[in-house]
Design an enzyme around this catalytic site. Structure first.
Site, PDB file in Angstrom:
ATOM      1  N   HIS A   1      -7.532  -5.773  -0.843  1.00  0.00           N
ATOM      2  CA  HIS A   1      -6.404  -4.742  -0.792  1.00  0.00           C
ATOM      3  C   HIS A   1      -5.325  -5.527  -0.622  1.00  0.00           C
ATOM      4  CE1 HIS A   1      -4.157  -1.283  -0.564  1.00  0.00           C
ATOM      5  NE2 HIS A   1      -4.108  -1.264   1.196  1.00  0.00           N
TER       6      HIS A   1
ATOM      7  N   SER B   1       0.744  -1.583   0.064  1.00  0.00           N
ATOM      8  CA  SER B   1      -0.142   0.755   0.180  1.00  0.00           C
ATOM      9  C   SER B   1       1.078   1.363   0.080  1.00  0.00           C
ATOM     10  CB  SER B   1      -1.230  -0.103   1.006  1.00  0.00           C
ATOM     11  OG  SER B   1      -1.232   1.075   0.718  1.00  0.00           O
TER      12      SER B   1
ATOM     13  N   ASP C   1      -8.731  -4.844  -5.564  1.00  0.00           N
ATOM     14  CA  ASP C   1      -8.551  -3.732  -4.667  1.00  0.00           C
ATOM     15  C   ASP C   1      -8.896  -2.588  -5.073  1.00  0.00           C
ATOM     16  OD1 ASP C   1      -6.678  -2.488  -3.000  1.00  0.00           O
ATOM     17  OD2 ASP C   1      -5.069  -3.515  -3.490  1.00  0.00           O
TER      18      ASP C   1
END
Length: 516
Positions: free
Chosen positions: A485, A229, A455
């Protein structure tokens, strides 16, 4: 894990806290004095203490399978990298030593995202997922500056934060708009009052320089890295600053480095809407009846009606707090981070339709870093501080009003929420650094860049943009056709085989590899 509010780049580390919460349904580390932060400083590894309040509290990390213990240490880094001989601050580290000492490659440094997530608590929480990588690497993570034990950013107190996260974050009239802006100013003013000394020094470029110092202190010629991320943005900035020091690196759940904050928020609106569509389709397609709707559209329509009703009539939540429209939207978004959370979302919605908002509120609390005892970690305070220090644009309420139609078209459910989140840096005490991060890294070693088609927080298209921005011959794209995610933690054997093969054996996957 989105930043709701402000603009999210993901809060992956809340997953473990969320699961524990639903099942149940120290000091800052700052060195105030002057001193150098030499690359040859010796780390003193010791048994890890229990997490600090800023890290989220709880128990000391449990031993790994086989009895291996987690070890913690503190590294000194310059508070201001423009004055490396001045004051220092402490960077908290954690590691688990490699099992195969004879074939050890070095350290593998993790950043799990946020920004604002504590690596010192996240790595043990997810440690079993990376057990294979520990055969040849010391697994290492850290609390970035401003986070957890690394001079945590402090803003409002727990009582004020409860009110802040209950506020109406999607104003419908002038009075509500004024109240939202006043609350944001109050929050930002508390950050400046309580953390004035650290706020100018929490940019991603500062954290990247900390990582290169870490590389040297750990004794590695190259930085072997696993970024998730926001950790992909941090890794990209590191590669730009130190292309010759990039070792084997993996970027998973990739932030699009070409977007402005506005573009990123709009992309997230589309991403979370896609995830909601996928959730609704999945529920409606099951052989047994979907308890939250008779069809995919009915699921989404009922959620929309719930949120509309909550705007004026909150439900009983976790006493004395009620489930507001803001908290419910936040909780739904949290549940869309992983397909594993979809059953919680289904149950939370079913309960809410029956007048019980507790599960959706637990989900919202997980997003915000609120513990069962009412205390908050500093994950959201650090999240705001790092993003506002990074992002140069400052958006006014009029800017948001002008963009609302575009955001609503992208997502009827999340559009308003993500659009209004853009005002959170408007009155910030520190100027933002740039419109977007520079991740160009010509000459760096190959970086494996993984995009997940489902995602919600870092939409799939960002992976290709990262590959292009890194430069020719650097980024190697891999696609995972899945939900949630990130990809590696999905336990998909194709993804894991590609990542493990690169990190452990140096085998670069073929460009364009697709895993399903």
């Amino acid at each position: 894990m989105p930043k709701l509010p402000p603009r999210a780049k993901a809060l992956t580390a809340t997953a473990a806290l969320l699961t524990a919460a639903l099942t149940a349904c120290g000091d800052s580390g700052s060195d105030k004095g002057a001193g150098r932060a030499p690359a040859d400083q010796k780390l003193s590894w010791k048994d890890c203490p229990a997490p600090s309040a800023a890290e989220g509290g709880g128990d000391a990390p449990s031993p790994l399978p086989g009895g291996a213990e987690w070890q913690c240490a503190t590294m000194k880094a310059p508070r201001d990298w423009d004055e490396p001989g001045g004051d220092t601050l402490d960077i908290a580290l954690i590691r688990a030593a490699a099992r195969d000492k004879d074939r050890r490659i070095g350290s593998l440094v993790f950043n799990f995202g946020g920004p604002g997530g504590s690596g010192v608590t996240s790595l043990p929480a997810f440690g079993s997922d990376y057990a294979k990588l520990r055969t040849r690497y010391d697994l290492v993570s850290f609390d970035p500056r401003g986070v957890g034990r690394s001079e945590a950013v402090e803003c409002e107190d727990d009582k004020d934060l409860d009110a802040y996260y209950q506020q109406d974050a999607t104003p419908d009239d002038a009075a509500e708009r004024t109240e939202l802006i006043d609350n944001v100013k109050k929050f930002n003013g508390a950050c400046e009052k309580n953390s004035k000394k650290v706020l100018p020094h929490v940019r991603t470029t500062d954290a990247a320089r900390d990582m290169d110092l870490m590389r040297q202190v750990l004794g590695d010629d190259k930085l072997h890295y696993f970024g998730i991320s926001y950790g992909t943005e941090l890794g990209g900035v590191y590669a730009h600053l130190f292309p010759g020091k990039v070792g084997r690196a993996v970027f998973d759940a990739v932030v699009d480095p070409t977007q402005t904050p506005e573009q990123g928020s709009l992309g997230q609106a589309k991403g979370f809407q896609l995830a909601l569509d996928n959730f609704a389709e999945d529920c409606a397609s099951k052989e047994e009846d979907c308890p939250v709707g008779d069809s995919e559209q009915d699921v989404k329509d009922r959620i929309a009606r719930l949120l509309k009703n909550l705007d004026s009539k909150p439900l009983p939540g976790l006493p004395p707090r009620e489930l507001t429209q803001t908290a419910a939207t936040n909780g739904i978004a949290q549940a869309l981070y992983s397909q594993d959370f979809w059953p919680y979302l289904t149950q939370g919605l079913e309960d809410a339709y029956d007048g019980d908002g507790r599960i959706l509120m637990v989900l919202s609390d997980a997003m915000n870093g609120r513990n069962e005892d009412g205390s908050y970690s500093n994950i959201q305070a650090a999240n705001v501080a790092i993003n506002c220090a990074d992002d140069k644009p400052r958006y006014t309420p009029d800017d948001v009003e002008a963009k609302l139609p575009e955001f609503r078209e992208a997502s009827p459910l999340f559009g308003d929420y993500l659009a209004w989140g853009m005002v959170n840096c408007t009155d910030w005490a520190v100027d933002g650094a740039a419109d977007r991060p520079d991740v160009s890294a010509r000459g760096a070693a190959p970086v494996l860049v993984i995009g997940n088609t489902g995602d919600p927080a870092t939409p799939y298209e960002g992976a290709r943009k990262m590959v292009d921005a890194l430069g020719k011959g650097v980024g190697v794209e891999l696609t995972y056709k899945g939900q949630g995610h990130g990809a590696y933690d999905s336990k998909n054997s194709c993804v894991r085989g590609a990542v493990d093969g690169y990190l452990l054996e140096g085998r670069v996957p073929k460009k364009g590899t697709v895993c399903a």
